[in-house]
Design an enzyme around this catalytic site. Structure first.
Site, PDB file in Angstrom:
ATOM      1  N   GLU A 182       3.062  -8.348   2.918  1.00 55.80           N
ATOM      2  CA  GLU A 182       2.762  -7.029   2.333  1.00 55.80           C
ATOM      3  C   GLU A 182       2.830  -5.969   3.437  1.00 55.80           C
ATOM      4  OE1 GLU A 182       2.956  -7.330  -0.678  1.00 55.80           O
ATOM      5  OE2 GLU A 182       1.673  -8.856  -1.555  1.00 55.80           O
TER       6      GLU A 182
ATOM      7  N   HIS B 245       6.403  -5.162   4.120  1.00 59.09           N
ATOM      8  CA  HIS B 245       6.972  -4.322   3.061  1.00 59.09           C
ATOM      9  C   HIS B 245       6.593  -2.853   3.277  1.00 59.09           C
ATOM     10  CE1 HIS B 245       6.946  -8.135   0.336  1.00 59.09           C
ATOM     11  NE2 HIS B 245       7.725  -8.243   1.380  1.00 59.09           N
TER      12      HIS B 245
ATOM     13  N   TYR C  42      10.038   2.708   7.299  1.00 61.03           N
ATOM     14  CA  TYR C  42      11.306   2.736   8.037  1.00 61.03           C
ATOM     15  C   TYR C  42      12.383   3.485   7.241  1.00 61.03           C
ATOM     16  CZ  TYR C  42      15.517   0.534  10.151  1.00 61.03           C
ATOM     17  OH  TYR C  42      16.727   0.276  10.728  1.00 61.03           O
TER      18      TYR C  42
ATOM     19  N   GLU D  36       2.530  -7.443  -9.036  1.00 57.40           N
ATOM     20  CA  GLU D  36       3.672  -8.057  -8.342  1.00 57.40           C
ATOM     21  C   GLU D  36       4.810  -8.380  -9.309  1.00 57.40           C
ATOM     22  OE1 GLU D  36       3.221  -8.960  -4.836  1.00 57.40           O
ATOM     23  OE2 GLU D  36       1.307 -10.022  -4.723  1.00 57.40           O
TER      24      GLU D  36
ATOM     25  N   GLU E 207       8.312 -10.845  -3.109  1.00 57.44           N
ATOM     26  CA  GLU E 207       7.420 -10.547  -4.238  1.00 57.44           C
ATOM     27  C   GLU E 207       7.547 -11.592  -5.330  1.00 57.44           C
ATOM     28  OE1 GLU E 207       5.089  -8.703  -3.999  1.00 57.44           O
ATOM     29  OE2 GLU E 207       5.637  -7.172  -2.542  1.00 57.44           O
TER      30      GLU E 207
ATOM     31  N   HIS F 285       5.346 -14.249  -4.325  1.00 57.56           N
ATOM     32  CA  HIS F 285       3.938 -13.894  -4.550  1.00 57.56           C
ATOM     33  C   HIS F 285       3.592 -14.088  -6.032  1.00 57.56           C
ATOM     34  CE1 HIS F 285       4.237 -10.868  -0.941  1.00 57.56           C
ATOM     35  NE2 HIS F 285       4.496 -12.115  -0.601  1.00 57.56           N
TER      36      HIS F 285
HETATM   37 FE    FE Z   1       3.315  -8.921  -2.905  1.00 59.06          FE
END
Ligand code: FE
Length: 345
Positions: free
Chosen positions: A118, A121, A127, A191, A225, A228
């Site tokens: 996470e 991400h 960025y 998610e 994800e 997850h």
């Molecule tokens: Fe996640």
């Protein structure tokens, strides 16, 4: 909790996703929830960092007057407005709810990896925003300013209430159901639904050969994800086996209502991101897509589908076929993935 000094070995039968304190919460072995170990290893095999991906072409396209339309710029900024804070919200729940109350050491091991992902991400969105010289204060604050983002976040954050209370403990029927509800909201909905219109927008760009550096990062994020989500589904289904009394008819109906509400919030968000439609994708196709994935999430935890919509974006499954995309972009210099086929959802 003090360590009990004993030669007595850990009883694996006492290990539980929640309420397994009688078993040791520190010893990884013997392992009971092997899916967590598998997820941990698959995640390591897919390690990546945003700064390995070049953003030069994206910067040129963003600066150019004739590459992106106003609608496309609006869509990109809106999805970034959701993304930039979404993974912080997810991370907070992983650390302050999941990690605190899950008593399986192998699940905790994966949660440590998930929490780091996470962070990666959030780094990735930072960025992208920085590379494109977007106004950080505009993009990062959108979750408090743009209604459709605010409403999604306010919805999931309301399920932190109570659980984040330092005095909250599992072990009662009511609290165990409350915790299971938190897993459903964060894994299945946050998610598994709330990221997906934004993913689809980014792959819309990718299919036009636009913003390919940003899109490639989002591809890696979607792969993470998706793991997850799968891990969350394993948590839910294992708790159902370990404590079947929690899975009442009323609870099931409540879970369905939450998913239906989430699908509605996600549709509103899609309408904000592209009021007029881009790349041949419009609000109506997003409604169908959101309903399609919402049904898939429900069936994965044994609940009946509610919408039965067709998938208008069959190419979304291609977007997660990274090896194929890699030949096309050839932007990465490092290859981490060493094997292991992921079970894409
Ligand atoms: Fe996640």
């Amino acid at each position: 909790m003090p360590i009990k000094k004993t030669t007595e070995k850990v009883d694996i039968n006492k290990r539980r996703i929640i309420n397994g304190e009688d078993a040791d919460v520190i010893q990884l072995y013997p392992m009971k929830h092997v899916f967590a170990w598998d997820a941990y290893n698959a995640a390591n095999a897919n390690h990546w960092l945003p700064t390995e991906i070049g953003m030069q072409k994206d910067v040129e396209q963003w600066k150019a007057k004739d590459v992106l339309s106003d609608d496309e710029r609006h869509a990109l900024k809106t999805v970034l407005g959701f993304f930039t804070t979404a993974d912080s919200i997810a991370a907070n729940n992983v650390v302050m709810a999941f990690y605190r109350h899950i008593t399986s050491p192998e699940c905790r091991l994966y949660l440590l990896r998930q929490a780091y992902e996470e962070a990666i991400h959030t780094h990735s969105y930072q960025y992208i925003v920085e590379s494109l010289r977007l106004d950080e204060s505009e993009i990062f604050n959108m979750y408090r300013e743009v209604d459709s983002i605010y409403n999604k976040d306010a919805f999931v954050l309301s399920f932190n209430e109570g659980i984040f209370d330092p005095l909250f403990k599992t072990g009662t029927f009511e609290n165990d159901q409350k915790f299971l509800e938190n897993i459903i909201v964060f894994s299945l909905i946050m998610e598994g639904i709330f990221f997906y219109s934004s993913f689809a927008v980014m792959f819309g760009f990718q299919r036009q050969n636009k913003m390919v550096g940003a899109a490639e990062q989002i591809q890696y994020i979607m792969r993470d994800e998706s793991m997850h989500l799968n891990f969350g589904i394993d948590l839910i289904n294992t708790i159902k086996q370990e404590q079947p009394e929690l899975w009442t008819k009323t609870f099931q109906e409540r879970a369905i209502e939450l998913v239906k509400k989430a699908a509605q919030l996600e549709y509103r968000f899609a309408q904000t991101a592209f009021p007029t439609g881009i790349f041949g994708m419009n609000a109506e196709s997003f409604r169908q897509y959101i309903e399609h994935i919402a049904d898939r999430r429900l069936t994965r935890i044994g609940l009946p589908p509610q919408f039965n919509s067709n998938n208008p974006f069959p190419w979304m499954s291609e977007a997660i076929d990274l090896s194929k995309e890699k030949n096309f972009f050839e932007t990465r210099v490092t290859e981490y993935k060493t094997g292991g086929v992921l079970d894409w959802n």
